[in-house]
Motif scaffolding. Structure first.
Motif, short mmCIF file in Angstrom:
data_model
loop_
_atom_site.label_atom_id
_atom_site.label_comp_id
_atom_site.label_asym_id
_atom_site.label_seq_id
_atom_site.Cartn_x
_atom_site.Cartn_y
_atom_site.Cartn_z
N CYS A 124 0.86 -1.11 0.21
CA CYS A 124 0.22 0.11 0.02
C CYS A 124 0.76 1.29 -0.04
O CYS A 124 0.86 1.90 -1.05
CB CYS A 124 -0.88 0.05 1.08
N MET A 261 -3.73 5.42 -2.33
CA MET A 261 -3.25 4.27 -3.13
C MET A 261 -3.10 4.42 -4.67
O MET A 261 -2.46 3.87 -5.50
CB MET A 261 -3.66 3.00 -2.93
N GLN A 265 0.19 3.32 -5.91
CA GLN A 265 0.15 2.17 -6.69
C GLN A 265 -0.14 2.49 -8.18
O GLN A 265 -0.50 1.43 -8.90
CB GLN A 265 -0.56 1.19 -6.22
N HIS A 269 4.65 5.13 -9.15
CA HIS A 269 4.71 4.46 -7.41
C HIS A 269 5.50 5.93 -6.72
O HIS A 269 5.17 6.74 -6.53
CB HIS A 269 5.53 3.35 -7.40
#
Ligand code: SF4
Length: 440
Positions: A124, A261, A265, A269
């Motif tokens: 996460c 996220m 993600q 990143h």
């Protein structure tokens, strides 16, 4: 009929999400939760899930010929220790939904075993930590944002669903010391590829192309520096909207970026977070601006803190050489499982089978699997040994760190089922047994 005696526990901290709301009132009768006030739906549900049910484990279980058989604690701990001692590269993963003392015992066990120690940050907000280690972070507490923020940007997160009371306690509707008119005193921006429910209640919704946040962040930074960009749009966002956002950010009194996220993600990143932190820092040339991650599990921040106190590193730690080494990507659970480099796993207070890639889950199930988990999950159902703990923050006390790194004391509101141990006690027993088997 006898009238049930109801005990009310006040100022209870909700052990579900990283908002750690600390104003719940919980009614308990006959050692069962009968009412939860102030909690959101998901937090309240966790309290009720601690009541006895067919999904709750109340005895240690060992799998024999494909089905679970009840076992004594001594037998289950002995078998679990056996698996861990025999493994060449055991993985200890999870830790984000338990309290800090248990997390610390997990570190001790991983060190004794020479295993891999990881927590859910590796899937996460690990990129958040990497970026913070690279460039630092201008941040503050949720209380400061509540009292001062007049511009709130939610980037790649959807608190209406994931942190439902964040908006009413800290960031949107709440009245603060300098924001007496609550929602009317704040301008809310949502930046997301999806038109989420949070976006639908924002003042400005900027729909960025999926995985193009990095370009948008840097376009805003360029505009802040006075660079004229010879483009009509960047990341699917028109230059007019980017300029409007830059002007809003420059002209507010106190701004904050909350990110989730969707930023950690997506494609770039930790580089996304690096750019978001640099943008925040540069905005401080014009006004006051800060940034805070929307941490998911209620004590994932604590897991990073506790691992760091003990080893110097927040997640993805390898003890195989007898000292801690840190290398996310190389020592992260998903990557190790994908490469089939783990030969036994201990999963505590997490359910990797529900969110890890299928190929890594398949490899996890190939090898002995121990879970410390109070109720049925896809991970526990495929385990070889289930060690059922008390619910931390409901059936035992402990400390947890809120998403802004403020530690709060969790309260006990009822007793665990008879004979059930806490996460910390289970890990202590495992440490004792492992040491005995290793002759230490
Ligand atoms: S917002 Fe999070 S901490 Fe607050 S009550 Fe809901 S689940 Fe619990």
């Amino acid at each position: 009929m006898a009238v049930k005696k109801i005990k009310t526990v006040y100022d209870v901290v909700c052990p579900f999400c990283g908002t750690l709301c600390d104003d719940l009132e919980v009614d308990v009768a006959d050692n069962k939760i009968i009412e939860v006030r102030n909690g959101c739906q998901i937090g309240t549900k966790k309290f009720f899930a601690s009541n006895p049910s067919e999904h709750r484990y109340e005895k240690p279980l060992i799998k024999v010929k494909g089905s679970f058989k009840e076992a004594s604690w001594d037998e289950a701990i002995d078998k679990a220790a056996d698996i861990l001692v025999k493994a060449k590269r055991p993985l200890l993963y999870g830790f984000s939904s338990t309290e800090c003392d248990a997390q610390s015992k997990g570190v001790e066990l991983a060190e004794i075993l020479g295993g891999i120690l990881d927590n859910t940050a590796s899937v996460c907000h690990g990129p958040t930590i990497l970026a913070e280690q690279d460039v630092g972070v201008p941040t503050s507490t949720l209380g400061e944002y509540k009292n001062r923020a007049d511009l709130v940007i939610f980037w790649g997160c959807n608190p209406v669903h994931a942190h439902p009371r964040h908006l009413s306690r800290y960031s949107e509707f709440v009245r603060g010391y300098f924001r007496k008119d609550g929602r009317n005193d704040r301008f809310i921006v949502v930046i997301d590829p999806r038109n989420t429910h949070t976006a639908q209640i924002a003042d400005l919704f900027i729909q960025v192309n999926p995985s193009e946040d990095y370009e948008l962040l840097n376009a805003i930074r360029a505009i802040l520096r006075g660079v004229e960009l010879d483009e009509k749009e960047i990341s699917g966002v028109s230059m007019e909207s980017i300029k409007e956002l830059a002007d809003k950010a420059k002209s507010c009194n106190f701004g904050v970026i909350f990110f989730g996220m969707g930023l950690t993600q997506s494609l770039a990143h930790h580089r996304n977070i690096d750019a978001a932190i640099c943008l925040t820092r540069e905005l401080n040339d014009h006004t006051k601006f800060l940034i805070t991650p929307m941490r998911g599990h209620y004590n994932v921040t604590g897991a990073n803190q506790v691992f760091t106190w003990n080893t110097g590193y927040p997640y993805s730690i390898d003890f195989s050489r007898g000292y801690p080494r840190y290398n996310p990507g190389e020592f992260s659970s998903v990557e190790l499982l994908l490469k089939d480099q783990i030969d036994a796993s201990l999963m505590i207070s997490s359910d990797p089978a529900s969110n890890f890639p299928a190929a890594s889950v398949k490899n996890m199930f190939k090898h002995p699997l121990i879970v410390i988990e109070p109720h049925q999950t896809p991970t526990s159902e495929n385990a070889d040994i289930i060690l059922p703990p008390a619910y931390a923050g409901i059936e035992c006390e402990g400390t947890a760190y809120r998403m802004d790194s403020v530690p709060l004391r969790l309260r006990k509101v009822k007793d665990a089922p008879k004979g059930i141990l806490t996460d910390k006690e289970i890990l202590e027993k495992l440490i004792e047994k492992v040491k005995e088997k290793k002759g230490e």
